[in-house]
Write an enzyme that holds these catalytic residues in place. Sequence first.
Site, PDB file in Angstrom:
ATOM      1  N   ASP A 164     -71.172  92.265 -30.588  1.00 29.65           N
ATOM      2  CA  ASP A 164     -72.270  93.250 -30.607  1.00 29.65           C
ATOM      3  C   ASP A 164     -73.496  92.773 -31.365  1.00 29.65           C
ATOM      4  O   ASP A 164     -74.535  93.428 -31.307  1.00 29.65           O
ATOM      5  CB  ASP A 164     -71.751  94.559 -31.224  1.00 29.65           C
ATOM      6  CG  ASP A 164     -70.707  95.209 -30.334  1.00 29.65           C
ATOM      7  OD1 ASP A 164     -69.604  95.514 -30.823  1.00 29.65           O
ATOM      8  OD2 ASP A 164     -70.980  95.350 -29.128  1.00 29.65           O
ATOM      9  N   HIS A 175     -64.483  91.653 -37.487  1.00 28.62           N
ATOM     10  CA  HIS A 175     -63.673  91.953 -36.306  1.00 28.62           C
ATOM     11  C   HIS A 175     -62.212  92.047 -36.716  1.00 28.62           C
ATOM     12  O   HIS A 175     -61.761  91.321 -37.610  1.00 28.62           O
ATOM     13  CB  HIS A 175     -63.829  90.842 -35.257  1.00 28.62           C
ATOM     14  CG  HIS A 175     -63.380  91.250 -33.901  1.00 28.62           C
ATOM     15  ND1 HIS A 175     -62.065  91.199 -33.515  1.00 28.62           N
ATOM     16  CD2 HIS A 175     -64.068  91.759 -32.864  1.00 28.62           C
ATOM     17  CE1 HIS A 175     -61.966  91.649 -32.280  1.00 28.62           C
ATOM     18  NE2 HIS A 175     -63.163  92.006 -31.853  1.00 28.62           N
TER      19      HIS A 175
HETATM   20  C1  SDX Z   1     -65.929  95.664 -31.042  1.00 30.71           C
HETATM   21  O1  SDX Z   1     -61.072  95.150 -31.179  1.00 30.71           O
HETATM   22  C2  SDX Z   1     -61.873  94.626 -30.357  1.00 30.71           C
HETATM   23  O2  SDX Z   1     -61.529  93.707 -29.648  1.00 30.71           O
HETATM   24  C3  SDX Z   1     -63.238  95.269 -30.300  1.00 30.71           C
HETATM   25  C4  SDX Z   1     -64.304  94.539 -29.488  1.00 30.71           C
HETATM   26  C5  SDX Z   1     -63.993  94.558 -28.004  1.00 30.71           C
HETATM   27  O3  SDX Z   1     -64.465  93.659 -27.305  1.00 30.71           O
HETATM   28  O4  SDX Z   1     -63.359  95.542 -27.545  1.00 30.71           O
HETATM   29  O5  SDX Z   1     -64.402  93.195 -29.928  1.00 30.71           O
HETATM   30  C6  SDX Z   1     -65.673  95.200 -29.646  1.00 30.71           C
HETATM   31  O6  SDX Z   1     -65.646  96.789 -31.350  1.00 30.71           O
HETATM   32  C7  SDX Z   1     -66.497  94.685 -32.047  1.00 30.71           C
HETATM   33  C8  SDX Z   1     -66.648  95.295 -33.489  1.00 30.71           C
HETATM   34  C9  SDX Z   1     -67.942  96.123 -33.530  1.00 30.71           C
HETATM   35  N1  SDX Z   1     -68.045  96.849 -34.810  1.00 30.71           N
HETATM   36  C10 SDX Z   1     -68.916  96.512 -35.777  1.00 30.71           C
HETATM   37  O7  SDX Z   1     -69.661  95.526 -35.712  1.00 30.71           O
HETATM   38  C11 SDX Z   1     -68.953  97.473 -36.964  1.00 30.71           C
HETATM   39  C12 SDX Z   1     -68.976  96.675 -38.277  1.00 30.71           C
HETATM   40  N2  SDX Z   1     -67.669  96.012 -38.434  1.00 30.71           N
HETATM   41  C13 SDX Z   1     -66.687  96.712 -39.218  1.00 30.71           C
HETATM   42  O8  SDX Z   1     -66.751  98.072 -39.340  1.00 30.71           O
HETATM   43  C14 SDX Z   1     -65.304  96.074 -39.161  1.00 30.71           C
HETATM   44  O9  SDX Z   1     -65.464  94.732 -39.327  1.00 30.71           O
HETATM   45  C15 SDX Z   1     -64.432  96.339 -37.946  1.00 30.71           C
HETATM   46  C16 SDX Z   1     -64.303  97.779 -37.661  1.00 30.71           C
HETATM   47  C17 SDX Z   1     -64.974  95.642 -36.754  1.00 30.71           C
HETATM   48  C18 SDX Z   1     -63.054  95.747 -38.250  1.00 30.71           C
HETATM   49  O10 SDX Z   1     -62.540  96.474 -39.286  1.00 30.71           O
HETATM   50  P1  SDX Z   1     -61.052  96.162 -39.884  1.00 30.71           P
HETATM   51  O11 SDX Z   1     -60.365  95.108 -39.116  1.00 30.71           O
HETATM   52  O12 SDX Z   1     -60.369  97.479 -40.060  1.00 30.71           O
HETATM   53  O13 SDX Z   1     -61.379  95.510 -41.244  1.00 30.71           O
HETATM   54  P2  SDX Z   1     -61.606  96.305 -42.570  1.00 30.71           P
HETATM   55  O14 SDX Z   1     -62.506  97.478 -42.315  1.00 30.71           O
HETATM   56  O15 SDX Z   1     -60.275  96.554 -43.187  1.00 30.71           O
HETATM   57  O16 SDX Z   1     -62.440  95.238 -43.438  1.00 30.71           O
HETATM   58  C19 SDX Z   1     -61.778  94.228 -44.183  1.00 30.71           C
HETATM   59  C20 SDX Z   1     -62.729  93.963 -45.365  1.00 30.71           C
HETATM   60  C21 SDX Z   1     -63.052  95.220 -46.158  1.00 30.71           C
HETATM   61  O17 SDX Z   1     -63.398  94.829 -47.470  1.00 30.71           O
HETATM   62  P3  SDX Z   1     -62.220  94.773 -48.644  1.00 30.71           P
HETATM   63  O18 SDX Z   1     -61.495  96.130 -48.582  1.00 30.71           O
HETATM   64  O19 SDX Z   1     -61.343  93.627 -48.256  1.00 30.71           O
HETATM   65  O20 SDX Z   1     -62.988  94.581 -49.937  1.00 30.71           O
HETATM   66  O21 SDX Z   1     -64.001  93.489 -44.874  1.00 30.71           O
HETATM   67  C22 SDX Z   1     -65.015  94.431 -45.193  1.00 30.71           C
HETATM   68  C23 SDX Z   1     -64.317  95.733 -45.510  1.00 30.71           C
HETATM   69  O22 SDX Z   1     -65.095  96.503 -46.424  1.00 30.71           O
HETATM   70  N3  SDX Z   1     -65.871  94.550 -44.012  1.00 30.71           N
HETATM   71  C24 SDX Z   1     -67.194  94.628 -44.038  1.00 30.71           C
HETATM   72  C25 SDX Z   1     -67.592  94.664 -42.689  1.00 30.71           C
HETATM   73  N4  SDX Z   1     -66.520  94.617 -41.906  1.00 30.71           N
HETATM   74  C26 SDX Z   1     -65.453  94.547 -42.716  1.00 30.71           C
HETATM   75  N5  SDX Z   1     -68.076  94.658 -45.072  1.00 30.71           N
HETATM   76  C27 SDX Z   1     -69.395  94.743 -44.726  1.00 30.71           C
HETATM   77  N6  SDX Z   1     -69.859  94.779 -43.453  1.00 30.71           N
HETATM   78  C28 SDX Z   1     -68.986  94.740 -42.405  1.00 30.71           C
HETATM   79  N7  SDX Z   1     -69.436  94.768 -41.152  1.00 30.71           N
END
Ligand code: SDX
Length: 428
Positions: free
Chosen positions: A364, A307
């Site tokens: 989710d 998140h």
């Molecule tokens: C919602 O914002 C809100 O409030 C949203 C929400 C709401 O109520 O409105 O809470 C609802 O959208 C919840 C999120 C639902 N999405 C998912 O579950 C999709 C999977 N999650 C990711 O795609 C990700 O965690 C996000 C999109 C939710 C957040 O992404 P960020 O903040 O841009 O973080 P990032 O992509 O920069 O990740 C940081 C690190 C990275 O690795 P490094 O570059 O540090 O090596 O964490 C890793 C990412 O690769 N990472 C994951 C991951 N999520 C982040 N690795 C594997 N699986 C994941 N799910």
Amino acid sequence: MSKIAKLHINGSQYELPIVEGTEQETAVDISNLRSQSGIITLDKGFKNTGSTKSAITFLNGEKGILRYRGYTIEDLSEKSSFLEVSYLLIYGELPSSNELANFSNEIRSHTLVHEDVKSILDGFPSRAHPMGVLSSLVSSLTAFYPKSLDPNRSIEEINGTIIRLIAKLPTLAAWSYKNRMRQPIMYPKNHLDYTSNFLYMMFGLPTVETEINPIIAKALDKLLILHADHEQNCSASTVRIVGSSHASLYASISAGIAALWGPLHGGANQAVIEMLEEIKNQGGDVEKFINKAKDKSDSFRLMGFGHRVYKNFDPRAKIIKKAADDVLSQLGINDPILDLAMKLEEVALNDDYFKSRGLYPNVDFYSGIIYRALGIPTDMFTVMFALGRLPGWIAQWKEARENSEPIGRPRQVYIGHNHRAYKNISDR
Ligand code: SDX
């Protein structure tokens, strides 16, 4: 004495005001940075940038705190109802019993949509994703309520638009599902409560009497509360920026539905179940998928994990996980997908890749398991999220209008070609 930040660039110093919120959040106000220095800031995805001051929802990602207008999500999901929470988010205070009764009755009397909406609905093929249908149908409301096109009309007229939207979204959502199923649409029954009426329009058929299970209606009401707002997330920011051009509330909410649809945002609840089913179909090898999620050369992500704000447990995930357990046992359902989800969570939370990045289950991760148990089809999960998020979007749009916020128009750093002379095609 207001605090200031001093910025030293290229031998010059600039003073920028420090802003502090009621929960001691601190921001550097850069509103005048460019006019003072010609310099802008850059922050892809706005990960460190506040777009507004808001009094609606407070999150603390480190402590896993979520409050709507100061009330905790734990209290509201346990003691309140979705319509009461909707009133709280939109008007700022918990309603008196009279205020709630009036609000509920107003909504009950606006659940019907114009008959011509059916011909718009008929234009969609049955394979159309319900989120695309819903976004279009909400936008079509501007055709039936042209006065809503002017967001600067009287408070009474804005309120009328708000009531109509809360009343009609369940009808439009249920009709989007009926279109998917190629089943006859069901008209609302206004003696039913909000969630029971929605379930009736979703699962009812003209040929049979439909009884709504109160366990399912109550579970759905709790889920809608848990999704009702989440400050400046992607879809709420979309609603605010579309509204900032003085587009109508219907147009702004239609855009919010489109933003929520993405699998990185609200579409994740559908993607979680599809991921869990994939893991189950491939023999349930959780470790294999955990390793795929950690492998940077693999585009696979653990959907429902991570998140932007919560670097600890998403408080909603905790409540939904318990609710999933309760609903499945009350309904006597044994869903192997729930067991798989719990196993995946356990393995991930003991893996340093996830712990070191603060990747925990989000709202989710478990919600889809309850929707499944309630008999809601997978590609309707994000529609359920939109139903819950509607009052939050309305509150965000209303707050921005009341604060006369300017049109949203970010700057950029240009990295394209410098000036070059036009070449005739014969010279290229
Ligand atoms: C919602 O914002 C809100 O409030 C949203 C929400 C709401 O109520 O409105 O809470 C609802 O959208 C919840 C999120 C639902 N999405 C998912 O579950 C999709 C999977 N999650 C990711 O795609 C990700 O965690 C996000 C999109 C939710 C957040 O992404 P960020 O903040 O841009 O973080 P990032 O992509 O920069 O990740 C940081 C690190 C990275 O690795 P490094 O570059 O540090 O090596 O964490 C890793 C990412 O690769 N990472 C994951 C991951 N999520 C982040 N690795 C594997 N699986 C994941 N799910």
